[in-house]
Design an enzyme around this catalytic site. Sequence first.
Site, PDB file in Angstrom:
ATOM      1  N   GLN A  15       2.637  -3.344  -2.496  1.00 52.65           N
ATOM      2  CA  GLN A  15       4.042  -3.222  -2.091  1.00 52.65           C
ATOM      3  C   GLN A  15       4.253  -3.642  -0.644  1.00 52.65           C
ATOM      4  O   GLN A  15       5.162  -4.388  -0.323  1.00 52.65           O
ATOM      5  CB  GLN A  15       4.520  -1.779  -2.268  1.00 52.65           C
ATOM      6  CG  GLN A  15       5.937  -1.600  -1.742  1.00 52.65           C
ATOM      7  CD  GLN A  15       6.612  -0.340  -2.241  1.00 52.65           C
ATOM      8  OE1 GLN A  15       5.993   0.483  -2.885  1.00 52.65           O
ATOM      9  NE2 GLN A  15       7.880  -0.198  -1.955  1.00 52.65           N
ATOM     10  N   GLU A  71       1.428  -3.118 -10.110  1.00 55.11           N
ATOM     11  CA  GLU A  71       2.586  -2.655 -10.903  1.00 55.11           C
ATOM     12  C   GLU A  71       3.770  -3.577 -10.625  1.00 55.11           C
ATOM     13  O   GLU A  71       3.838  -4.196  -9.571  1.00 55.11           O
ATOM     14  CB  GLU A  71       2.906  -1.193 -10.588  1.00 55.11           C
ATOM     15  CG  GLU A  71       3.089  -0.877  -9.119  1.00 55.11           C
ATOM     16  CD  GLU A  71       4.512  -0.541  -8.787  1.00 55.11           C
ATOM     17  OE1 GLU A  71       5.245  -0.117  -9.680  1.00 55.11           O
ATOM     18  OE2 GLU A  71       4.883  -0.715  -7.624  1.00 55.11           O
ATOM     19  N   THR A 145      -3.562  -0.443  -4.041  1.00 55.77           N
ATOM     20  CA  THR A 145      -3.701  -1.897  -4.244  1.00 55.77           C
ATOM     21  C   THR A 145      -4.065  -2.556  -2.924  1.00 55.77           C
ATOM     22  O   THR A 145      -4.971  -3.387  -2.849  1.00 55.77           O
ATOM     23  CB  THR A 145      -2.378  -2.491  -4.780  1.00 55.77           C
ATOM     24  OG1 THR A 145      -1.906  -1.688  -5.841  1.00 55.77           O
ATOM     25  CG2 THR A 145      -2.582  -3.898  -5.256  1.00 55.77           C
ATOM     26  N   THR A 179       2.371   7.848   4.589  1.00 55.99           N
ATOM     27  CA  THR A 179       3.050   7.673   3.306  1.00 55.99           C
ATOM     28  C   THR A 179       2.189   8.142   2.145  1.00 55.99           C
ATOM     29  O   THR A 179       2.611   8.087   1.006  1.00 55.99           O
ATOM     30  CB  THR A 179       3.442   6.203   3.078  1.00 55.99           C
ATOM     31  OG1 THR A 179       2.259   5.423   3.215  1.00 55.99           O
ATOM     32  CG2 THR A 179       4.461   5.745   4.084  1.00 55.99           C
ATOM     33  N   ASN A 206       2.779   1.179  11.871  1.00 54.70           N
ATOM     34  CA  ASN A 206       4.210   1.437  11.656  1.00 54.70           C
ATOM     35  C   ASN A 206       4.858   2.203  12.802  1.00 54.70           C
ATOM     36  O   ASN A 206       5.978   1.901  13.199  1.00 54.70           O
ATOM     37  CB  ASN A 206       4.425   2.216  10.355  1.00 54.70           C
ATOM     38  CG  ASN A 206       4.464   1.296   9.157  1.00 54.70           C
ATOM     39  OD1 ASN A 206       4.673   0.103   9.304  1.00 54.70           O
ATOM     40  ND2 ASN A 206       4.255   1.835   7.977  1.00 54.70           N
ATOM     41  N   GLU A 254     -10.194 -21.455  16.164  1.00 56.31           N
ATOM     42  CA  GLU A 254     -10.325 -21.171  17.601  1.00 56.31           C
ATOM     43  C   GLU A 254     -10.088 -19.704  17.921  1.00 56.31           C
ATOM     44  O   GLU A 254     -10.630 -19.181  18.878  1.00 56.31           O
ATOM     45  CB  GLU A 254      -9.327 -22.024  18.401  1.00 56.31           C
ATOM     46  CG  GLU A 254      -9.818 -23.420  18.658  1.00 56.31           C
ATOM     47  CD  GLU A 254      -8.794 -24.234  19.442  1.00 56.31           C
ATOM     48  OE1 GLU A 254      -8.373 -23.776  20.508  1.00 56.31           O
ATOM     49  OE2 GLU A 254      -8.433 -25.315  18.966  1.00 56.31           O
TER      50      GLU A 254
END
Length: 413
Positions: A15, A71, A145, A179, A206, A254
Amino acid sequence: MSSAAREVISVHIGQCGTQIGNACWELFCLEHGINADGKMEGKLEDKSFETFYAETSSGQYVPRALFVDLEPTVIDEVRTGKYNKLFHPEQLLTGKEDAANNYARGFYTVGKEMIDKLLDKVRKNAESCDGLQGFMMFHSYGGGTGSGFTSLLLDRLQQEFGKKSKFHLPVYPSPEVSTAVVEPYNSVLTTHCTMENAECAFMVDNTACYEICQRNLDVERPTYSNLNRLIVQIVSAITSSLRFDGCLNVDLAEFQTNLVPYPRIHYPLASYAPILSVDKMHHEQMTVEQITNAAFSANNQMIKCNTREGKYMACCMLYRGDIIPKDINTAINQMKAKSDIVFVDWCPTGFKVGINYHPTTVVPGSDMAKTPRSLCMLTNTTAMGQAWARLNGKFDLMYSKRAFVHWYVGEGM
């Protein structure tokens, strides 16, 4: 432009990777003048699009990208969204069941069924390239995932494309905003795998991005699309010299040569300047010195860590826009003279510079202002150890009680 094309294949996993991918292709289409249906606006001026797009015989420009998730819901949004005509339907791969935040499901049980389909598509994309530079992977460390399937994919890419660069843009579990409860497990497991198989990982956190959006862009409650548009500017800066003209171009290989002193220490800290809202922009000078200063300040870093407590091993400065080399030399000499920027004693020179004439593009209606010059700075600093220490601490707390371990063992670990 050099005559040899230098292509990059992007793989967006899970996701998080898919949502960053949406922001990515929105920006790349604007930079290259390609419409949402894959047609070029106006006449073709140069071949700069070849890094990210393949041209078909019908005049359609197809991104060299693969979206994969175990999913379907997130990728279904791409299939029905604004850019659904842009992507080849075979580039959007979805499974039936989710990895459910479980690394073992992404790596062993559910991921195993998808991996051959994905590798087939990767091969097909790689065969259509003249001079494949490498792969860019977008994923999160915390998801099932994003962690498990990415590790599996890297294992297999290492076997088949061992010589090509594999770059990551992982979203690191942020200290404040979590999360998933099992983020520390997934992150540590995937890091151990990617440590050996990936050449370079530009981590993004985040919380750091939230704070930049609130402080610099005056967005009171940033959404993921605000964060993603910020992150994508870094991807664009890293690849801009593959695509556009400049007087000092930096190849993907590089980065590795200059940023990675030892193979396992390949986690540069990215910072970007100037990040300004449209209201503030007209009141700022944005000279080369100022943006260089800003890039070194903690306010513009994409990961929360205190660079004053660490030492720099290498530093790569990617300037874009209206830039004169002489100004850069002056700015860098001033930075070297500062007492709080300390390099390790075995790496005295430490600065690699890239200059690109193509200025930053911003998405219409986004919070960031379009500036005449910008700087993306990638530094390899020992302060990154703080971020890993935080994560390992959380892992140890949970693992000492063997909490949640049965979910991983039950899936074959």
